[in-house]
Motif scaffolding. Structure first.
Motif, mmCIF file in Angstrom:
data_model
loop_
_atom_site.group_PDB
_atom_site.id
_atom_site.type_symbol
_atom_site.label_atom_id
_atom_site.label_comp_id
_atom_site.label_asym_id
_atom_site.label_seq_id
_atom_site.Cartn_x
_atom_site.Cartn_y
_atom_site.Cartn_z
ATOM 1 N N THR A 52 0.812 -1.219 0.000
ATOM 2 C CA THR A 52 0.000 0.000 0.000
ATOM 3 C C THR A 52 0.846 1.270 0.000
ATOM 4 O O THR A 52 0.317 2.365 0.189
ATOM 5 C CB THR A 52 -0.927 0.012 1.223
ATOM 6 O OG1 THR A 52 -0.137 -0.066 2.424
ATOM 7 C CG2 THR A 52 -1.879 -1.175 1.191
ATOM 8 N N ILE A 53 2.145 1.130 -0.235
ATOM 9 C CA ILE A 53 3.027 2.292 -0.242
ATOM 10 C C ILE A 53 2.613 3.266 -1.343
ATOM 11 O O ILE A 53 2.394 2.880 -2.491
ATOM 12 C CB ILE A 53 4.497 1.860 -0.432
ATOM 13 C CG1 ILE A 53 4.990 1.083 0.788
ATOM 14 C CG2 ILE A 53 5.399 3.074 -0.686
ATOM 15 C CD1 ILE A 53 6.386 0.518 0.641
ATOM 16 N N VAL A 69 -11.094 -3.657 4.430
ATOM 17 C CA VAL A 69 -10.011 -2.674 4.362
ATOM 18 C C VAL A 69 -9.103 -2.809 5.585
ATOM 19 O O VAL A 69 -9.570 -2.762 6.723
ATOM 20 C CB VAL A 69 -10.586 -1.240 4.304
ATOM 21 C CG1 VAL A 69 -9.461 -0.206 4.368
ATOM 22 C CG2 VAL A 69 -11.397 -1.054 3.029
ATOM 23 N N PRO A 70 -7.799 -2.971 5.377
ATOM 24 C CA PRO A 70 -6.877 -3.070 6.518
ATOM 25 C C PRO A 70 -6.833 -1.768 7.324
ATOM 26 O O PRO A 70 -6.995 -0.674 6.771
ATOM 27 C CB PRO A 70 -5.520 -3.341 5.842
ATOM 28 C CG PRO A 70 -5.848 -3.845 4.475
ATOM 29 C CD PRO A 70 -7.115 -3.155 4.091
ATOM 30 N N ASP A 71 -6.597 -1.884 8.623
ATOM 31 C CA ASP A 71 -6.558 -0.706 9.492
ATOM 32 C C ASP A 71 -5.500 0.296 9.042
ATOM 33 O O ASP A 71 -5.696 1.517 9.169
ATOM 34 C CB ASP A 71 -6.274 -1.129 10.942
ATOM 35 C CG ASP A 71 -7.444 -1.863 11.567
ATOM 36 O OD1 ASP A 71 -8.571 -1.737 11.041
ATOM 37 O OD2 ASP A 71 -7.230 -2.573 12.577
ATOM 38 N N ALA A 72 -4.388 -0.199 8.498
ATOM 39 C CA ALA A 72 -3.267 0.679 8.151
ATOM 40 C C ALA A 72 -3.620 1.698 7.080
ATOM 41 O O ALA A 72 -2.977 2.749 6.988
ATOM 42 C CB ALA A 72 -2.065 -0.155 7.702
ATOM 43 N N ILE A 119 -5.540 2.914 -4.777
ATOM 44 C CA ILE A 119 -5.390 1.502 -4.439
ATOM 45 C C ILE A 119 -6.756 0.848 -4.532
ATOM 46 O O ILE A 119 -7.671 1.181 -3.774
ATOM 47 C CB ILE A 119 -4.817 1.310 -3.023
ATOM 48 C CG1 ILE A 119 -3.440 1.968 -2.908
ATOM 49 C CG2 ILE A 119 -4.716 -0.177 -2.686
ATOM 50 C CD1 ILE A 119 -2.859 1.911 -1.505
ATOM 51 N N HIS A 120 -6.893 -0.069 -5.476
ATOM 52 C CA HIS A 120 -8.158 -0.777 -5.672
ATOM 53 C C HIS A 120 -8.124 -2.066 -4.863
ATOM 54 O O HIS A 120 -7.350 -2.976 -5.146
ATOM 55 C CB HIS A 120 -8.348 -1.084 -7.166
ATOM 56 C CG HIS A 120 -9.609 -1.827 -7.464
ATOM 57 N ND1 HIS A 120 -9.835 -2.422 -8.695
ATOM 58 C CD2 HIS A 120 -10.725 -2.064 -6.722
ATOM 59 C CE1 HIS A 120 -11.034 -2.998 -8.674
ATOM 60 N NE2 HIS A 120 -11.583 -2.792 -7.495
ATOM 61 N N GLN A 142 -3.320 0.955 -8.594
ATOM 62 C CA GLN A 142 -2.759 -0.280 -8.060
ATOM 63 C C GLN A 142 -3.909 -1.176 -7.611
ATOM 64 O O GLN A 142 -4.747 -0.740 -6.825
ATOM 65 C CB GLN A 142 -1.868 -0.012 -6.841
ATOM 66 C CG GLN A 142 -0.789 1.032 -7.009
ATOM 67 C CD GLN A 142 -0.062 1.244 -5.703
ATOM 68 O OE1 GLN A 142 0.491 0.304 -5.112
ATOM 69 N NE2 GLN A 142 -0.052 2.477 -5.219
ATOM 70 N N ARG A 143 -3.930 -2.393 -8.097
ATOM 71 C CA ARG A 143 -4.964 -3.337 -7.649
ATOM 72 C C ARG A 143 -4.369 -4.315 -6.659
ATOM 73 O O ARG A 143 -3.316 -4.906 -6.907
ATOM 74 C CB ARG A 143 -5.558 -4.083 -8.847
ATOM 75 C CG ARG A 143 -6.594 -5.124 -8.446
ATOM 76 C CD ARG A 143 -7.303 -5.731 -9.648
ATOM 77 N NE ARG A 143 -8.057 -6.907 -9.247
ATOM 78 C CZ ARG A 143 -7.781 -8.158 -9.622
ATOM 79 N NH1 ARG A 143 -6.778 -8.400 -10.439
ATOM 80 N NH2 ARG A 143 -8.506 -9.171 -9.192
ATOM 81 N N ARG A 144 -5.060 -4.486 -5.534
ATOM 82 C CA ARG A 144 -4.622 -5.413 -4.503
ATOM 83 C C ARG A 144 -5.775 -6.370 -4.177
ATOM 84 O O ARG A 144 -6.879 -5.925 -3.847
ATOM 85 C CB ARG A 144 -4.192 -4.665 -3.231
ATOM 86 C CG ARG A 144 -3.024 -3.713 -3.462
ATOM 87 C CD ARG A 144 -1.746 -4.482 -3.748
ATOM 88 N NE ARG A 144 -0.596 -3.599 -3.930
ATOM 89 C CZ ARG A 144 -0.100 -3.265 -5.106
ATOM 90 N NH1 ARG A 144 -0.666 -3.740 -6.214
ATOM 91 N NH2 ARG A 144 0.947 -2.478 -5.205
ATOM 92 N N VAL A 145 -5.502 -7.653 -4.264
ATOM 93 C CA VAL A 145 -6.521 -8.668 -3.988
ATOM 94 C C VAL A 145 -6.589 -8.913 -2.489
ATOM 95 O O VAL A 145 -5.589 -9.315 -1.874
ATOM 96 C CB VAL A 145 -6.203 -9.982 -4.738
ATOM 97 C CG1 VAL A 145 -7.205 -11.068 -4.354
ATOM 98 C CG2 VAL A 145 -6.223 -9.754 -6.247
ATOM 99 N N ILE A 146 -7.752 -8.667 -1.894
ATOM 100 C CA ILE A 146 -7.890 -8.853 -0.451
ATOM 101 C C ILE A 146 -8.896 -9.949 -0.098
ATOM 102 O O ILE A 146 -9.057 -10.282 1.075
ATOM 103 C CB ILE A 146 -8.275 -7.539 0.258
ATOM 104 C CG1 ILE A 146 -9.580 -6.961 -0.319
ATOM 105 C CG2 ILE A 146 -7.151 -6.534 0.177
ATOM 106 C CD1 ILE A 146 -10.090 -5.772 0.463
#
Length: 240
Positions: A52-53, A69-72, A119-120, A142-146
């Motif tokens: 997530t930078i 969604v992560p807390d960070a 960030i998707h 940026q796509r991130r699979v969660i």
């Protein structure tokens, strides 16, 4: 598992849990009962700090993404596709920058400022690659699979019992993948004739087009996309 309601109409819910219960509760408020038969099992993925930078905003395209969604990065402003996604994000304490239509089209892209680093947060399966849509507007994507929605291998028992009943049949389909998966599982179970007496209530035009192309229904009804409450209102009015 049927939900209780005063009316005799029952609809088949194919969403995964806990979203299936959310839909059932809203239908119950409108005196429509339901049979829950999830077509997908959800597993979540943890993001690493480096994933997530540089992000300056979040793109959320589903309520499931909003719940994961992560807390960070929960402090980042959210661009939400559809009111249902925005509602889920707000219920989890996220800040909404803008809410767009039910699909990430050009109208939605116009809501995101040029120069943003988006960030998707999405599932493993997506309807299309959004990178070109944003990047040609000067937006870093940026796509991130969660999470991942794994399709079940056989039609759930509750769905089989529902389709073989003598009552009026209404199948709710809220994604293209759900429409495709339901058709494959019905064909595998040899229940194509049963769907000829069923109506398919679909979450937007893309889902309706897929339902029409993949299985023969008595009728395919196109409801609004992106707004679950609007879709429930549609189901209620179309069922009377």
């Amino acid at each position: 598992m049927p939900s209780r309601a005063a009316d005799s109409l029952r609809v088949l819910i194919t969403r995964p849990e806990p979203e299936a219960q959310d839909l059932a509760a809203q239908l119950t408020e409108r005196s429509i009962s339901s049979v829950i038969a999830p077509l997908f099992i959800i597993t979540t993925h943890q993001l690493e700090p480096q994933d997530t930078i540089g992000g300056t905003a979040l793109l959320l395209t589903s309520p499931r993404g909003a719940r994961s969604v992560p807390d960070a990065i929960s402090h980042l402003p959210v661009y939400a596709v559809g009111q249902a996604t925005a509602d889920a994000a707000q219920s989890h304490g996220l800040s909404i920058a803008a809410v767009g239509p039910g699909e990430a089209d050009d109208r939605f892209v116009d809501l995101v400022p040029k120069g943003a680093n988006l960030i998707h947060l999405s599932g493993h399966h997506v309807a299309r690659d959004l990178a070109p849509v944003f990047e040609r507007r000067g937006i870093t994507y940026q796509r991130r699979v969660i999470y991942e929605a794994e399709a079940v291998t056989d039609l759930p028992r509750a769905a089989r019992a529902y389709l073989t009943g003598t009552h009026d049949k209404v199948v709710t389909l809220l994604s293209v993948r759900a429409a495709e998966t339901f058709a494959k599982l019905v064909e595998k179970a040899g229940l194509e004739d049963e769907t000829r007496t069923a109506r398919a209530f679909c979450f937007g035009p893309r889902v309706a087009a897929c339902a029409q192309a993949s299985l023969f229904y008595k009728a395919v009804d196109e409801g609004p996309a992106g707004d679950l409450t609007g879709f429930v209102d549609f189901v209620s009015s179309a069922s009377t």
